[in-house]
Scaffold this motif. Sequence first.
Motif, short mmCIF file in Angstrom:
data_model
loop_
_atom_site.label_atom_id
_atom_site.label_comp_id
_atom_site.label_asym_id
_atom_site.label_seq_id
_atom_site.Cartn_x
_atom_site.Cartn_y
_atom_site.Cartn_z
N SER A 140 0.83 -1.20 0.00
CA SER A 140 0.00 0.00 0.00
C SER A 140 0.87 1.25 0.00
O SER A 140 2.01 1.25 0.48
CB SER A 140 -0.93 0.01 1.22
N TYR A 141 0.31 2.30 -0.55
CA TYR A 141 0.94 3.63 -0.60
C TYR A 141 -0.07 4.63 -0.08
O TYR A 141 -1.23 4.62 -0.52
CB TYR A 141 1.34 3.96 -2.05
N TYR A 142 0.34 5.48 0.85
CA TYR A 142 -0.59 6.41 1.49
C TYR A 142 -0.26 7.88 1.20
O TYR A 142 -0.69 8.77 1.93
CB TYR A 142 -0.60 6.16 3.01
N GLY A 143 0.49 8.12 0.13
CA GLY A 143 0.93 9.47 -0.18
C GLY A 143 -0.07 10.30 -0.95
O GLY A 143 -1.20 9.87 -1.24
N PRO A 144 0.34 11.52 -1.33
CA PRO A 144 -0.58 12.50 -1.93
C PRO A 144 -1.09 12.13 -3.32
O PRO A 144 -2.13 12.65 -3.74
CB PRO A 144 0.27 13.78 -1.99
N HIS A 177 -3.80 -0.42 -1.46
CA HIS A 177 -4.05 -1.61 -2.26
C HIS A 177 -4.27 -2.86 -1.42
O HIS A 177 -5.01 -3.76 -1.84
CB HIS A 177 -2.91 -1.82 -3.26
N ASN A 178 -3.64 -2.94 -0.28
CA ASN A 178 -3.96 -4.05 0.63
C ASN A 178 -5.42 -3.96 1.06
O ASN A 178 -6.14 -4.95 1.08
CB ASN A 178 -3.04 -4.03 1.85
N HIS A 190 -7.80 -2.50 -0.53
CA HIS A 190 -8.66 -2.76 -1.68
C HIS A 190 -8.80 -4.26 -1.95
O HIS A 190 -9.90 -4.76 -2.21
CB HIS A 190 -8.12 -2.05 -2.92
N HIS A 191 -7.68 -4.99 -1.91
CA HIS A 191 -7.76 -6.43 -2.17
C HIS A 191 -8.45 -7.17 -1.04
O HIS A 191 -9.10 -8.20 -1.28
CB HIS A 191 -6.36 -7.01 -2.40
N ASP A 192 -8.33 -6.67 0.18
CA ASP A 192 -9.05 -7.30 1.28
C ASP A 192 -10.56 -7.12 1.12
O ASP A 192 -11.34 -8.05 1.37
CB ASP A 192 -8.60 -6.70 2.62
N PHE A 193 -10.95 -5.92 0.69
CA PHE A 193 -12.38 -5.60 0.57
C PHE A 193 -12.62 -4.86 -0.75
O PHE A 193 -12.76 -3.63 -0.78
CB PHE A 193 -12.84 -4.75 1.76
N PRO A 194 -12.67 -5.60 -1.86
CA PRO A 194 -12.81 -4.95 -3.17
C PRO A 194 -14.15 -4.26 -3.40
O PRO A 194 -14.30 -3.55 -4.40
CB PRO A 194 -12.61 -6.12 -4.16
#
Length: 372
Positions: free
Chosen positions: A284-288, A299-300, A302-306
């Motif tokens: 996962s990326y949490y930047g701007p 992305h983690n 998202h894949h956990d809960f699409p």
Amino acid sequence: MTTITHRKSRIAVDTTTPDASPENLAQLKDFYWTRESEPHVLRRKQILAKYPQVTKLCGHEPLTKYIATGVVLLQFLSAYVLRDTHPLSWKFVAWAYVVGATANQNVFLAIHELSHNLGFKKPMHNRLFSIFNNLPIGIPYAASFQPYHQLHHKFMGDDALDTDLPTRFEAVVLSNVLGKAFFATFQILFYAFRPMCVTQIKFTAVHLLNVMVQLAVDFLVVRHWGWYAMFYFLMSSFLAGSLHPTAGHFIAEHYVLNPSYPATKNADPSTRTLAANLQPETFSYYGPLNFFTWNVGLHNEHHDFPFVPWTRLHTLRDIAREFYEPLPQIDSWVMVIVSFVSGRNIELWNRVRRENETKLSLDEKKKQTEYN
């Protein structure tokens, strides 16, 4: 203990204390093979068991259609303004890179949201709206993306069904600095054509509609605004999947970017067992840059809960923070591209891969027959 092995040597490897000494970090010659299930199913079950309220985050996001429409209109306005500007002029290229590529990356990922039916309640409405979103891309794409992307989620890492994985041919030919630079520059083409080479999907009426609408609009753009306007759409799409900051997410999402886990010391590199220490498969990326890309960096989550839309992924992370904070994170999509191209230990081999279950069962039955 986990089983991440070379295709020809399925040996359980104790990877709890990997030796990350420089002599052990040999360049990979194969993917990280595993028989372990992909991690998202298990984590989803664990999160739901502890936080059942997470299910309330699922569902469509009405805001999506308004933002997506605005971005599509911005691209058509830009194409109109640049209709008399030569495509090789600095003004045209700069606008296509800064505005056009960012906008079309947003369009790509709006179609990604719609592929999970997160824009409207009814699936068909999502499919039809994705065809509208496809217009500034210049080539028909949306209808094919959904089934291929659903395979990626359902069969993540599957040797035959996950078309997000680079092929063995790509890895052999492009696992060098020049090859990786070529891949990073033209990665949008790999993602466009690789799926058709790996597995086939059924051509439906929605696919036909996507092609017909796209070609009709392309014709009208060329006829009334000229070829330069059309080139703007195509250049924007190319740059969006090339050496552009937002394009870093393509590599950042699933490549093993911290390969501190070594290959075991086998005499023959072709049969080397690859240790992976429960190698993380999603980052996962949490930047701007999430602001421009529908929070695809999470992305983690998202894949956990699409079926949680982009506006609620941060809420999901806040609720289940203890599940996500320990996971490896990406700090910069730009540096991901730089590290990928220049790094000796980051190749196209750096993906976790699973044998297709059908092929695997046939292979095992064959071996049993030979043994008996």
